[in-house]
Design a protein around this motif. Structure first.
Motif, PDB file in Angstrom:
ATOM      1  N   GLY A 104      -4.810   0.719   6.354  1.00  0.00           N
ATOM      2  CA  GLY A 104      -3.890   0.445   5.421  1.00  0.00           C
ATOM      3  C   GLY A 104      -4.405   0.258   3.864  1.00  0.00           C
ATOM      4  N   GLU A 105      -5.412  -0.398   3.807  1.00  0.00           N
ATOM      5  CA  GLU A 105      -6.120  -0.610   2.338  1.00  0.00           C
ATOM      6  C   GLU A 105      -6.619   0.557   2.110  1.00  0.00           C
ATOM      7  N   ALA A 106      -7.164   1.542   3.111  1.00  0.00           N
ATOM      8  CA  ALA A 106      -7.713   2.620   2.749  1.00  0.00           C
ATOM      9  C   ALA A 106      -6.880   3.592   2.242  1.00  0.00           C
ATOM     10  N   ARG A 107      -5.794   3.783   2.776  1.00  0.00           N
ATOM     11  CA  ARG A 107      -4.536   4.548   2.205  1.00  0.00           C
ATOM     12  C   ARG A 107      -4.093   4.182   0.936  1.00  0.00           C
ATOM     13  N   ARG A 108      -4.047   3.054   0.891  1.00  0.00           N
ATOM     14  CA  ARG A 108      -3.669   2.101  -0.486  1.00  0.00           C
ATOM     15  C   ARG A 108      -4.553   2.701  -1.573  1.00  0.00           C
ATOM     16  N   ILE A 109      -5.892   2.433  -1.333  1.00  0.00           N
ATOM     17  CA  ILE A 109      -6.767   2.939  -2.295  1.00  0.00           C
ATOM     18  C   ILE A 109      -6.853   4.543  -2.665  1.00  0.00           C
ATOM     19  N   ARG A 110      -6.460   5.001  -1.591  1.00  0.00           N
ATOM     20  CA  ARG A 110      -6.730   6.605  -1.779  1.00  0.00           C
ATOM     21  C   ARG A 110      -5.362   6.961  -2.593  1.00  0.00           C
TER      22      ARG A 110
END
Length: 301
Positions: A233-239
């Protein structure tokens, strides 16, 4: 004849010593004294000190050891309640509690004779108690199932009761199991039984350990899945944030592609030039061109 004073004094001293020998005796700390009159005990002295008595022929003094006596009975074979042979021996501590009763019971207060009598009582009591208990009370893989304390107390109670019933003047201070043994014919079956019990315990512990391992593994899997989900989820947010930022600058780079390429090369070079770095570049690829060409000219083309 004139008496010499020195001779008189020596005679009086000798007479006094003779009288003391006839009428006085000493009782030590570890002794109990029995005074007999014409062969019958009439007095006992348990406290240390000097005592008076009538002359020999009327009264006699017998001194007995009142300290605790120890002995061990024979290593003898008996049968348990479930029909197994068991070898055992016990140790006993006893003392003279009533010297006036003890003295006539055993010839002139003989400790050896008293011990022989007591040994017979102990052997009889031990056989009776062993016969009331199964072998598992004496030999068991589980320490909590052993009944040594109960067996010892039962034997001691019987021995003390018989000694009191005989009016022997004996007090049992302690009694315990000294040795245990098994005949060869019984040993193999006992070891097999103990092995089976140990295996049963080992299987139980293995099952408990496996169940605990499954719990731990399941908890770890759940925690790992939660961490991966959070990280994704954090990776999707940063992406998403990166894509949004790229969308803002992309139109600018479309208008000046050389500027975009130059900034990319510059960023790559900055990333490479960390503390005291040694760089080896291929001269045909970026960002080597930044080191050999004029930056101003590159941007203006």
């Amino acid at each position: 004849m004139k008496n010499n004073p020195l001779t008189i004094i020596v005679s009086l001293v000798l007479a006094l010593i003779f009288v003391m020998v006839l009428f006085v005796f000493q009782v030590r700390q570890s002794e109990v004294a029995v005074v007999t009159r014409f062969g019958k005990p009439v007095k006992t002295y348990t406290e240390p000190g000097f005592r008076f008595k009538l002359p020999p022929g009327i009264e006699s003094v017998y001194k007995l050891d009142q300290r605790i006596q120890n002995f061990e009975d024979t290593f003898s074979e008996g049968y348990t309640a479930d029909g197994n042979n068991l070898l055992s021996s016990v140790y006993v501590g006893w003392r003279i509690a009533d010297a006036q009763a003890f003295f006539p019971k055993f010839k002139n207060g003989s400790v050896k004779e008293a011990e022989r009598n007591l040994r017979d009582i102990v052997i009889s009591a031990k056989a009776a108690v062993v016969g009331k208990h199964p072998l598992s009370d004496f030999v068991n893989a589980n320490d909590q199932d052993l009944k040594f304390d109960a067996v010892e107390q039962e034997i001691k109670t019987i021995v003390q009761e018989k000694a009191a019933a005989n009016n022997s003047g004996i007090q049992i201070e302690y009694l315990g199991i000294k040795r245990l043994g098994l005949p060869e014919s019984v040993t193999e079956s006992v070891f097999a039984l103990m092995t089976a019990d140990r295996k049963k315990l080992a299987d139980k512990y293995n099952e408990e350990g496996a169940a605990e391992a499954r719990k731990i593994r399941s908890a770890a899997d759940r925690e790992a899945a939660q961490l991966i989900s959070t990280a994704e989820g954090e990776a999707r947010r940063i992406r998403g944030e990166g894509d949004a930022a790229a969308a803002k600058v992309y139109p600018v780079f479309e208008q000046a592609p050389d500027l975009a390429k130059f900034l990319g090369d510059l960023e790559a070079l900055e990333a490479s030039l960390k503390e005291r770095s040694t760089l080896i570049f291929d001269s045909r690829t970026a960002p080597f061109n930044l080191l050999t060409e004029s930056l101003t000219n590159q941007v203006s083309r």
